[in-house]
Design a protein around this motif. Sequence first.
Motif, PDB file in Angstrom:
ATOM      1  N   THR A  24      30.402  34.932  47.721  1.00  0.00           N
ATOM      2  CA  THR A  24      29.436  34.997  48.827  1.00  0.00           C
ATOM      3  C   THR A  24      29.185  33.607  49.415  1.00  0.00           C
ATOM      4  O   THR A  24      28.100  33.317  49.906  1.00  0.00           O
ATOM      5  N   ALA A  75      27.818  42.811  47.984  1.00  0.00           N
ATOM      6  CA  ALA A  75      28.119  41.666  47.126  1.00  0.00           C
ATOM      7  C   ALA A  75      28.088  42.101  45.661  1.00  0.00           C
ATOM      8  O   ALA A  75      27.169  42.804  45.219  1.00  0.00           O
ATOM      9  N   VAL A  88      31.208  34.854  53.939  1.00  0.00           N
ATOM     10  CA  VAL A  88      30.221  35.752  54.556  1.00  0.00           C
ATOM     11  C   VAL A  88      30.383  35.755  56.076  1.00  0.00           C
ATOM     12  O   VAL A  88      30.380  36.812  56.713  1.00  0.00           O
TER      13      VAL A  88
END
Length: 541
Positions: free
Chosen positions: A95, A113, A100
């Motif tokens: 992440t 996630a 992202v």
Amino acid sequence: MNIKLARQMKVLIVDDQVLAKGYLKYSMEELGFQDIEYVDRASLALSAIRREKYDLILCAYDLKQEQEGYFLYDQLKEQNELPPSTAFVFISADTTADIVHSIVELQPDEFLAKPFTVKDLDRRLSRVLQRKQALKPVYDLLEHDQFDPALNEIEQFLTEPKNAEFFPLALKIKGELLQACNYIEQAKEFYQAILNVQNFTWAQLGLVRCYIQLNQDEDAEKLILKLAFEKDSMLAAYDLLSALQIKLQEFDDALECVSLAGEISPRNIHRHRQAVELSRLTHDYETQFEAAKKVVKFAKNSIHDKPDIYLNVARAGIDFAMTADEGQTSKLIKQSNEYLRQLKASFPKADIEEQIKVIDARLLYLQDESENARELLGQLNDDTWITESIEALLDKAKAFHEVGLQEHALNILDIIETRCKNDPAQSTLFLHYIRQERSEKAEIQMSPKALNNSAVIQYQQGDLAEALKTFRQAFTLMPKNPSIALNLLQATALEMRDSPYRDDNIQALLHNCMKTIESAKLNQEQERRYQRVKSVLRDLS
């Protein structure tokens, strides 16, 4: 999760981690899904999607084999192989910011996630599948590009109170359909009406697109600059701003925007390719080379990973070397050769012999072997011009021009321009570049490498008028090169001191030279020269 809905869904899971697949199998079965297929490679996923129609695809972003899930989704979208009614959900353990941004920019239906619970999965998938089911009649029409019937369907959908929870998405789709149907004025009024009620980001972005299409550029720019400071709209705002700047032919500013967006979301290959096009137009050879290298880096094992991208990065390295200082040239030649080595290792059967000859000729010219370069170019087959790629032809034109075969180069550029005009897929940006190339090569007979050397000799021999003319030509082709800018500034200052004549464009020229010099890192000798020239200019003013 609605058990009845879950049992109707045909699901594809794309993940190459055994534990993750096991957990997903358990979780999906807990939620009532029964018709589930598993694959561990993007290529197998692609085959499955071409063979079957899935209601839901769960895809790991960080696949380790072949290519990332990112490029699978990118390919499905680019080739229009993912039906709008199919829900696509990314799953990722990574992440970090650039990951992202890359995922959000692709606009999948959902992003999960890792690690996540069955409850998390239930909540996210329920929401996605319910809205896909509710809007299925619209999505089915969109799948077949039936935009007007889809617009009618969405307007009917918005009249039914039972659909209230899906109204924000339906309104977004309506705006997109108005634009797809080319009802731009109506779309503009629609977005303005939405924004009077609620400040949706999608409505603001839609309104910007309408402003641009309606040539209301000031309104577009004002709203874009506001959106560029918002986290969820920053990338889209940069893209819209660069599109506006390209429309206004402000290519330096457009390149800056594209480069900034490329740093935020580096996996977007289309943006790096646009940076290559813009940097060629602005003669920013270093940025061109860096952007071409990024295309190769991020295209690895994707649909974009083809021989052409390695050839293009080698060509960009040569373009940069033609305009760089002597100290950089050998390093750039070495880097270009390394990309050719990678090409041969990755694509041993590629038919690239003719294109490699052109590149080799340009490398020989860089190493002051002009006669050998001409001899190698003489071995080329002119009969292939019609079938060769535009980039291959462009490289030939540059090679011929560099060794002094100007007419040959101009003929090739004429062929390229004709092909661009007849190819609707070719960007207007590239056509603009080809016309600029032809104009410059018709006017300037010498290569960038030869221009500065020639001007320095003329300057040293006291032929200031000819030196100034040649330095100006060199600066036209190399406006980012501080050595060229300094030489031109010095010659211009001497001319201004010795002659009362003033060129109307002299102030703009001085400004551009100083801008290039001050944005570069000068060595001590260059810094001393620059301070002396500035002193002369101050006295003259």
